[in-house]
Design an enzyme around this catalytic site. Structure first.
Site, PDB file in Angstrom:
ATOM      1  CB  SER A  15      -0.934  -0.030   1.220  1.00 40.85           C
ATOM      2  OG  SER A  15      -0.185  -0.196   2.403  1.00 40.85           O
ATOM      3  CG  LEU A  16       2.169   3.191   2.957  1.00 39.45           C
ATOM      4  CD1 LEU A  16       3.526   3.068   3.646  1.00 39.45           C
ATOM      5  CD2 LEU A  16       1.296   4.215   3.665  1.00 39.45           C
ATOM      6  CB  CYS A  17       0.906   3.421  -4.016  1.00 42.98           C
ATOM      7  SG  CYS A  17      -0.160   1.967  -3.909  1.00 42.98           S
ATOM      8  N   GLY A  18      -1.212   6.073  -2.511  1.00 40.73           N
ATOM      9  CA  GLY A  18      -2.367   6.908  -2.831  1.00 40.73           C
ATOM     10  C   GLY A  18      -3.596   6.074  -3.172  1.00 40.73           C
ATOM     11  CG  PHE A  41      -1.749   2.121  -7.932  1.00 41.68           C
ATOM     12  CD1 PHE A  41      -1.455   2.526  -9.225  1.00 41.68           C
ATOM     13  CD2 PHE A  41      -1.588   0.788  -7.604  1.00 41.68           C
ATOM     14  CE1 PHE A  41      -1.023   1.619 -10.173  1.00 41.68           C
ATOM     15  CE2 PHE A  41      -1.156  -0.130  -8.546  1.00 41.68           C
ATOM     16  CZ  PHE A  41      -0.864   0.286  -9.826  1.00 41.68           C
TER      17      PHE A  41
END
Length: 323
Positions: free
Chosen positions: A87-90, A92
């Site tokens: 995760s931690l990709c907005g 996406f």
């Protein structure tokens, strides 16, 4: 009002978080560069194969492929959905999942109940398992380590199912990488294959030379796209003087599966590059927010410290006067 100790503790916490987001941004930037190089190395072969195949099929009257023949009825559909393992990709992964669910609802509205999901990436696989949707396998390794051979095997499996009537239509759902600041969510038909020459070079609009997600980079991409659109020849002139050896059927049997394999591999590389770009932008935004928060906390800390010093001075002065 929080005490000086509480403010100082929070400042330390925010500084630690900022170090993490800044490091993740640099890691994502490095991975994005490698993903861009992978796409750049693959594109010349992919573009030339697409042009040769489609030009050959259009210019040869008797040329046709079993992969372009639409089935009379559409009862079974396969969706190949590309997401990430982490995760931690907005937004996406959420955007991919939303488009997948939208596609499932549309097919249900058309009376298609047999829908198989091929999830590439842990996030979409977890969603498929949670909703109890039919799953065609697990492909967690592909999301982290793109592999051409695994893509070829997946493409071959889908092609065999299409030819044997086990699947009537196959779609790809992924992010098309245009630049570090622009990733376009796409839903594209994989089978039956579109062999018209009008789409040749349609997706060759990537900006692979920069990792900067800035307005200037966006403007450069728009100008580049407009220039290429002006130079593109619609319905490109086709050389119809083909010499086919050993025979037409053998050539098509070799070329079309290669084109389909490259379609899956290209979608995977696009998705991986888009993931790293989205994470880079998200971590940059988080780092900027941490900087702003640190400024506010430092200002609050200085104000509180000054107020405490002033209060102590007043107490000292007041005590001296009374004495």
């Amino acid at each position: 009002m929080p005490s000086l100790k509480e403010i100082k503790t929070r400042i330390t916490s925010v500084k630690g978080t900022r170090k993490i987001t800044s490091a993740m941004k640099m890691v994502a930037s490095s991975k994005l560069h490698h993903a861009q190089v992978a796409i750049q190395n693959m594109l010349p072969y992919s573009n030339q194969l697409e042009h040769i195949l489609k030009s050959f099929l259009i210019s040869t009257p008797d040329a046709s492929s079993e992969y372009q023949m639409a089935h009379a009825q559409m009862k079974r559909v396969a969706l190949v959905v590309f997401s990430s393992n982490s995760s931690l990709c907005g937004g996406f992964n959420n955007n991919v999942i939303k488009l997948m669910l939208q596609a499932v609802e549309e097919y249900h509205a058309l009376g298609v109940e047999d829908i198989t999901i091929y999830p590439i990436g842990r996030k979409v696989e977890e969603k498929v398992d949670k909703l109890g949707l039919k799953k065609g396998g697990s492909f967690l390794d592909l999301a982290d380590k793109p592999n051409s051979e695994d893509c070829r095997q997946l493409a071959m499996k889908l092609c065999e199912q299409f030819l044997h009537g086990e699947v009537d239509k196959v779609e790809l759902i992924y992010h098309h990488f245009k630049s570090a600041g622009s990733q376009i969510l796409q839903r594209r038909t994989f089978l039956p294959i579109d062999l018209s020459t009008e789409a040749i070079g349609e997706e060759n609009d990537r900006d692979l030379g920069s990792n900067l997600a800035t307005a200037k980079a966006q403007e450069y991409l728009r100008k580049k796209k407009a220039k290429e659109a002006g130079e593109r020849i619609q319905g490109a002139k086709i050389n119809d003087d083909f010499i086919v050896e050993p025979d037409l059927e053998t050539v098509l049997r070799a070329l079309v599966p290669k084109e389909l394999h490259l379609s899956v591999y290209t979608a995977l590389l696009d998705s991986v590059a888009s993931e790293h770009a989205a994470r880079m932008v998200a971590m940059q935004a988080a780092t900027d927010n941490a900087d702003e928060l640190l400024k506010e906390l430092n200002l609050q800390y200085n104000k509180s410290r000054q107020a405490a010093i002033t209060s102590e001075l007043l107490d000292i002065v007041g005590g001296s006067v009374n004495n």
